[in-house]
Enzyme design. Structure first.
Site, PDB file in Angstrom:
ATOM      1  N   PRO A 144      -1.789   3.271  -7.733  1.00 43.10           N
ATOM      2  CG  PRO A 144      -2.133   5.371  -8.695  1.00 43.10           C
ATOM      3  CD  PRO A 144      -2.061   3.911  -9.020  1.00 43.10           C
ATOM      4  CB  CYS A 145      -3.946   2.200  -3.010  1.00 41.79           C
ATOM      5  SG  CYS A 145      -2.406   1.451  -2.458  1.00 41.79           S
ATOM      6  CG  HIS A 146       0.415   6.607  -3.132  1.00 46.29           C
ATOM      7  ND1 HIS A 146       0.701   5.637  -4.076  1.00 46.29           N
ATOM      8  CD2 HIS A 146       0.786   7.787  -3.675  1.00 46.29           C
ATOM      9  CE1 HIS A 146       1.240   6.208  -5.136  1.00 46.29           C
ATOM     10  NE2 HIS A 146       1.301   7.531  -4.926  1.00 46.29           N
TER      11      HIS A 146
END
Length: 188
Positions: A144-146
């Protein structure tokens, strides 16, 4: 970089509330890559890197295992479904893989700054390098780079687009509780 053995990879496209998401998984059901098909050039580069290995093939079709099922559950609101997906992050540098591994430790519904992420991997001065590694993440949404934001709370870059990042964070309860509308981005 670790050498990986050649293998068959499967490319599946799935409709989501924020666009068509491509999933690339191996025969063992582990996820190698994801990306939105519209507005996400990084996905194309990532798939090319995966399939340009000698002996590796890419076939269109349903991904083995339960990758698609877990993704559908996530988009339907069962947020913990992402944690059940096994991933392979054998591309990139050792530093990038360290960042990607730490990304999976960011709890759903929370955000960390790039500085916090750098501290958590033991490299507090490497904030820019962490940002670059975050941007090179081949398995968006699942890794989850978001969930990484600017130190001032701003939504900084996201390979799938800032509106998708805003939507994902809101979906997870970290973006003010309101899902963003995405003009021009539709599930097909």
């Amino acid at each position: 970089m670790k050498a990986s053995r050649p293998q068959r990879l499967f490319l599946e496209r799935m409709k989501t509330p924020i666009g068509v998401l491509a999933l690339v998984a191996g025969e063992d059901g582990r996820l190698h890559g994801t990306g939105f098909l519209v507005g996400h050039a990084h996905m194309e580069r990532g798939v090319s890197a995966l399939v340009n290995r000698p002996g590796t093939t890419l076939e269109e079709g349903r991904c083995p295992g339960d990758v698609r099922d877990a993704m559908e559950r996530y988009f339907a609101g069962e947020l913990a479904a992402l944690d059940t997906i096994r991933v392979v992050t054998d591309v990139g540098t050792e530093f990038q893989r360290d960042v990607w591994k730490m990304l999976r430790r960011i709890p759903c519904g929370e955000t960390w700054s790039y500085g916090e992420l750098a501290r958590r991997i033991g490299r507090p001065a490497a904030v820019r390098a962490v940002g670059l590694a975050n941007g090179a993440n081949p398995i968006g949404v699942v890794v989850p780079c978001h969930r990484v934001i600017g130190s001032d709370g701003s939504l900084t870059g996201y390979g799938g687009g800032i509106e998708r990042k805003r939507w994902l964070l809101a979906h997870e309860g970290a973006g003010g509780g309101r899902q963003a509308s995405l003009p021009g981005v539709h599930a097909v």
